[in-house]
Enzyme design. Structure first.
Site, short mmCIF file in Angstrom:
data_model
loop_
_atom_site.label_atom_id
_atom_site.label_comp_id
_atom_site.label_asym_id
_atom_site.label_seq_id
_atom_site.Cartn_x
_atom_site.Cartn_y
_atom_site.Cartn_z
N GLY A 57 2.77 6.26 -5.35
CA GLY A 57 3.79 5.31 -4.92
C GLY A 57 5.13 6.00 -4.76
N ALA A 58 5.10 7.19 -4.16
CA ALA A 58 6.33 8.00 -4.04
C ALA A 58 7.13 7.67 -2.78
CB ALA A 58 5.97 9.48 -4.06
N ALA A 99 8.79 4.98 -1.99
CA ALA A 99 9.90 4.03 -2.14
C ALA A 99 10.29 3.90 -3.60
CB ALA A 99 9.47 2.65 -1.60
N GLY A 100 11.39 3.18 -3.83
CA GLY A 100 11.76 2.72 -5.17
C GLY A 100 11.72 3.76 -6.27
N ARG A 128 0.75 5.13 0.82
CA ARG A 128 0.05 4.80 2.08
C ARG A 128 0.94 5.02 3.30
NH1 ARG A 128 -1.04 -1.18 0.29
NH2 ARG A 128 1.12 -0.74 -0.31
N TYR A 152 0.59 -11.03 -12.31
CA TYR A 152 1.32 -9.76 -12.37
C TYR A 152 1.51 -9.35 -13.84
CZ TYR A 152 4.91 -6.20 -12.12
OH TYR A 152 5.61 -5.03 -12.27
N GLY A 189 12.72 -3.65 -17.19
CA GLY A 189 12.94 -5.02 -16.72
C GLY A 189 13.25 -4.97 -15.23
N VAL A 208 14.39 -4.11 -11.75
CA VAL A 208 14.88 -2.91 -11.06
C VAL A 208 14.97 -3.26 -9.57
CG1 VAL A 208 14.55 -0.44 -10.69
CG2 VAL A 208 13.43 -1.55 -12.65
#
Ligand code: NDP
Ligand code: 8X3
Length: 256
Positions: A12-13, A15-16, A37, A156, A187, A189
């Site tokens: 998951g690199a 974004a964010g 992806r 979630y 928490g 972000v």
């Protein structure tokens, strides 16, 4: 240059928090294996990471929900990228804010397949090599949501409670090896997280952070960097962090 000579796989690199972690590791001289992806976004992160000081970067187009793709991606890494020192299990998402009895089952499946099964697949593919090499550190993005369930977020929250159990179990199962296991539990972000949760509705996403000074991806990257740069005999089990405007998942102070 505290990560010189270390190689990190960050899922998951694109974004964010994942991208921010790539930049923080880059500035410390790490070699980076970036996975997500969206290849275009990943290429942008890769070039910025190189500019910030990453020793080298290799990107892989990867959907963590695909068990076979994950195993193949790890098995087929070029030899110079095969020895992963740090795994950051960051890929994850939320979908929808709905009561459990009216929620979209497709949303539930996407969260469980990514946040729980994807976490298991990547860990199962990478950790055996760490055990054999007798070095490694697994950092997983949990969440405050794994500690205290909030209304309309049961699935979630359940996926993050599962991540917490998986992380604790992995730490127990690795006892007797030098491999370290850390859970990072933030928490709120401000990233693309809420945009993804609300299926692209920018107004709803912005409301989540309205009137607060939310954590930023960089704050989480800073905590991750701290955890992975402790002396080798120190295992940080869990880092729990929130904005000063948040006490827990149910209690947030918003300025008018
Ligand atoms: P973002 O939406 O900004 O980033 C999520 C990243 O995960 C993207 O790079 C996305 O890449 C990747 N991703 C999603 N699904 C997959 C998949 N199936 N395969 C591979 N990569 C995937 O969110 P955040 O940075 O905020 O979230 C990162 C992690 O932090 C998540 O695990 C989240 O649950 C956790 N977290 C977030 C908090 C927050 O308030 N933002 C708080 C607590 C924890 P792509 O779409 O290109 O595949
Ligand atoms: C993300 C934080 O509170 O939006 O895990 O679920 S929250």
């Amino acid at each position: 240059m505290r990560l010189q000579g270390k190689m990190a796989l960050i899922t998951g690199a694109s974004a964010g928090i994942g991208a921010a972690t790539a930049y923080a590791f880059a500035a410390e001289g790490a070699r980076l294996l970036l996975a997500a992806r969206r290849a275009g976004k990943l290429a942008e992160v890769a070039s910025r990471a190189l500019a910030l000081g990453a020793r080298s970067v290799h990107s892989i187009d990867l959907d963590v929900r695909s068990r076979h793709a994950v195993q193949r991606a790890v098995d087929e890494l070029p030899p110079e990228w095969a020895e992963i020192d740090i795994l950051v299990n960051n890929a994850g998402l939320s979908r929808g804010m709905e009561k459990l009895y009216t929620g979209r089952i497709e949303d539930w499946e996407e969260m469980i397949d990514t946040n729980v099964k994807g976490l298991l697949y990547v860990s199962r593919a990478v950790v055996p090599g760490m055990v054999v090499r007798r070095r490694g550190h697994v950092v997983t993005l949990g969440s405050m949501a794994g500690e205290l369930v909030y209304p309309n977020g049961a699935v979630y929250c359940a996926s993050k409670a599962a991540a917490r159990a998986i992380n604790d179990g992995l730490r127990e199962d690795l006892l007797g090896t030098p491999v370290r296991v850390t859970s990072i539990d933030p928490g709120l972000v401000e990233t693309e997280f809420s945009l993804v949760r609300f299926h692209g509705d920018a107004g709803k996403a912005a409301n989540v952070y309205k009137g607060i000074a939310p954590l930023r991806g960089e704050d989480i990257a800073d905590a991750i960097l701290w955890a992975v740069t402790r002396p080798e005999h120190v295992n940080i089990a869990r880092v729990s962090l929130t904005s000063v405007n948040q006490a827990n998942t149910l209690l947030v102070h918003r300025e008018a």
